[in-house]
Structures are given as structure tokens and as C-alpha cells.
Design an enzyme around this catalytic site. Structure first.
Site, mmCIF file in Angstrom:
data_model
loop_
_atom_site.group_PDB
_atom_site.id
_atom_site.type_symbol
_atom_site.label_atom_id
_atom_site.label_comp_id
_atom_site.label_asym_id
_atom_site.label_seq_id
_atom_site.Cartn_x
_atom_site.Cartn_y
_atom_site.Cartn_z
ATOM 1 N N ARG A 15 0.840 -1.200 0.000
ATOM 2 C CA ARG A 15 0.000 0.000 0.000
ATOM 3 C C ARG A 15 0.876 1.252 0.000
ATOM 4 O O ARG A 15 0.583 2.238 -0.687
ATOM 5 C CB ARG A 15 -0.948 -0.001 1.196
ATOM 6 C CG ARG A 15 -2.014 -1.082 1.111
ATOM 7 C CD ARG A 15 -2.988 -1.028 2.271
ATOM 8 N NE ARG A 15 -3.844 0.141 2.202
ATOM 9 C CZ ARG A 15 -4.665 0.524 3.177
ATOM 10 N NH1 ARG A 15 -4.695 -0.159 4.319
ATOM 11 N NH2 ARG A 15 -5.424 1.591 3.037
ATOM 12 N N CYS B 73 -1.485 5.666 9.201
ATOM 13 C CA CYS B 73 -1.745 4.378 8.566
ATOM 14 C C CYS B 73 -2.861 4.598 7.563
ATOM 15 O O CYS B 73 -2.875 5.620 6.871
ATOM 16 C CB CYS B 73 -2.086 3.319 9.615
ATOM 17 S SG CYS B 73 -3.519 3.748 10.642
#
Length: 297
Positions: free
Chosen positions: A179, A237
Site C-alpha cells: 500500500r 496508517c
């Protein structure tokens, strides 16, 4: 001042049989799994209260604030009292995912001024391995607690502050490497990472058995990411959940006052004026850094 972050399964078992048992909170949550309460009912620690991350540890989502905004203080206090937490009572939190969800409760309660809040090291798996008892079903609600919360005991920042940390401090991206690199983005508007952020996946905080790595190993890990030289450390995050796990690991390692960007990538990537970098390097490559107007994400 650094505080104890972890409680072992053996220590918690002893505390539950003592004259001053802690409140135990079960934060059974995983991205894409809406059945946390069912998992709790299938087996939880004796006396543990189920905590719903989406509705009790977060405000409703929005593009500006991300998928898991911080709840308002009054809302959080009402929830904590509903869980039965009393003033000056220790609190232990756990999940069944290496504490990557439970850390959100740990961080929020610490942020709200509670000082004796710890994570069950190894989470539910450690309790099972130790052969300790579990309860099933949904118990009656506990007697209401009386805890009083005061926000601001841990630092937070917004998108501008996160950009500043990436440029003049250390901003850690706690998501999985694919990611960060922009190879996959399952839930948020754009792929990539905040330019200047350093990849430090949350999963690498843990040993194979789901316990946190020793403090010296964590310190070495974050030192390789630049924490030793940084005067200020920030963490983000996907939506501010697993970043709390990173903050716990940094505290175990001896780094204090890591700053949380609660909106995290879910808020940053929803803003078309914010650039996104891709690739393994903090600033990406010149062709990989662009806002949505540039067509690269």
C-alpha cells in the site's frame, strides 16, 4: 515519562483474581470483517467487555477526517462509563489480531488522560496458548463506571502537520508495504503514500507468536527508519487504527510522544490538492509524485 505498555497473560490472570481487578476490553475488529461481536461471543476473556471500534472508538467517517475520526470526548466518556471503567481502575485491552485493533483503544484512553492502560501482549492468542479459561456468550452489561476523561494527553496532528513532519522530522507509514508503494489500495481513494514518509509496516512490530518484539529490537528497527536522529516522530496508517500500534511499539522502544495523524491516508488521499508518492522511496520519483489533478495516484 514512559509508562508500562504491556501486560502478560500470566500477569493479567493473576490480576483478575486479585482484590483490584482491571477492566478488560475486547476490541475484536478487522478491516472488512463486521462480525466482531460474534467473535467475542464465541470466546472472550473472563469479564471482558466488547468494544465496537467503528461506533465507540471512532466518529462517523468523512472525506475530510477519514474513515475513523477520533470520537468526541463526551461520546468517548459515555462509552467508557458504559464499559464499566471506574476512576483509578487499571485497564487492559486486547483483540485477536496482534493488538493492531486494540491499540486504538489503548491510544484513545491514554489520549483521554487515563494512565494505567496496557495491551495484553500476544493478544487473545497468548491467553489461549497459556491454557487460560474463556467465557462465551454475551454477558449482562457491567455496572456503569464513573471515569472522567480529559483530552490531549497524547499529541495529534492534521494533514498540514503530517506534511511538516515528513519534511522536517520523521513520518512513519504503518501500512503494509504494497500500500505504501502504491501497488495496491483496497479501500481509500488513491494509492501511494505521503511524500517524505518512511515505510514501517505495523506487522514488523511483532514476533512470530504475536507478541511485541523486545525493546532493543524495536529500537533498532525504528533506528533504521531514522527515529534515532529525529527530534519529532509522527505516525499514520490507513485510518488511524494500526498507527496506534506503531505508537505503542515506539514507546516500548523508548521513543516518547510520537504524534498521531488520525485522518491518515484515508483523509489525505481524499483531498485532491494533496500529493501522493509511489514506489519504495519516501519521496517517490519525480514522475510518481502528483495530486489527482496530475493524473498520477
Amino acid at each position: 515519562m514512559s509508562r508500562r505498555v504491556l501486560t502478560t497473560a500470566a500477569a493479567l490472570h493473576a490480576l483478575l483474581g486479585s482484590g483490584r481487578p482491571p477492566a478488560v476490553l475486547d476490541v475484536r475488529w478487522a478491516l472488512g470483517d463486521p462480525h466482531g461481536r460474534d467473535h467475542y461471543a464465541d470466546g472472550h476473556l473472563p469479564g471482558a467487555v466488547y468494544v465496537d471500534l467503528d461506533t465507540e472508538l471512532a466518529a462517523p467517517p468523512s472525506p475530510r477526517d477519514g474513515r475513523h475520526p477520533l470520537p468526541g470526548l463526551d461520546t468517548l466518556q459515555a462509552a467508557v462509563r458504559r464499559w464499566g471503567v471506574r476512576a483509578d481502575q487499571p485497564v487492559v485491552v486486547y483483540d485477536d489480531l496482534g493488538n493492531t485493533a486494540a491499540a486504538r483503544a489503548w491510544w484513545l484512553l491514554r489520549y483521554a488522560g487515563l494512565t494505567d492502560v496496557t495491551l495484553l501482549d500476544g493478544a487473545l492468542g497468548a491467553w489461549r496458548v497459556a491454557g487460560l479459561p474463556l467465557e462465551t456468550g454475551i454477558p449482562a452489561a457491567p455496572a456503569p463506571g464513573d471515569v472522567v476523561l480529559r483530552a490531549g494527553a497524547l499529541p495529534v496532528t492534521d494533514a498540514d502537520g503530517a506534511a511538516g513532519l515528513a519534511a522536517a522530522g520523521l513520518l512513519l507509514d504503518a501500512r503494509a508495504g504494497e500500500r505504501y508503494r502504491g501497488e495496491a489500495e483496497p479501500v481509500d481513494p488513491r494509492a501511494g503514500h505521503i511524500p517524505g514518509a518512511v515505510s514501517a509496516p505495523t506487522g514488523e512490530n511483532l514476533a512470530a507468536d504475536g507478541t511485541f518484539l523486545p525493546a532493543d529490537a524495536l529500537r533498532e528497527r525504528f533506528g533504521r527508519a531514522g527515529a534515532g536522529a529525529a527530534t519529532r516522530i509522527g505516525v499514520y496508517c490507513g485510518s488511524g487504527v494500526t498507527a496506534a500500534h506503531q505508537i505503542a511499539a515506539l514507546e516500548i522502544a523508548g521513543f516518547e510522544a510520537a504524534v498521531l495523524f488520525p485522518g491518515s491516508w484515508s483523509a489525505w488521499s481524499a483531498d485532491p490538492d494533496r500529493p501522493a508518492a509511489t514506489g519504495p522511496l519516501p519521496s517517490g520519483s519525480p514522475s510518481a509524485v502528483a495530486g489527482s489533478a496530475g493524473g498520477s495516484s
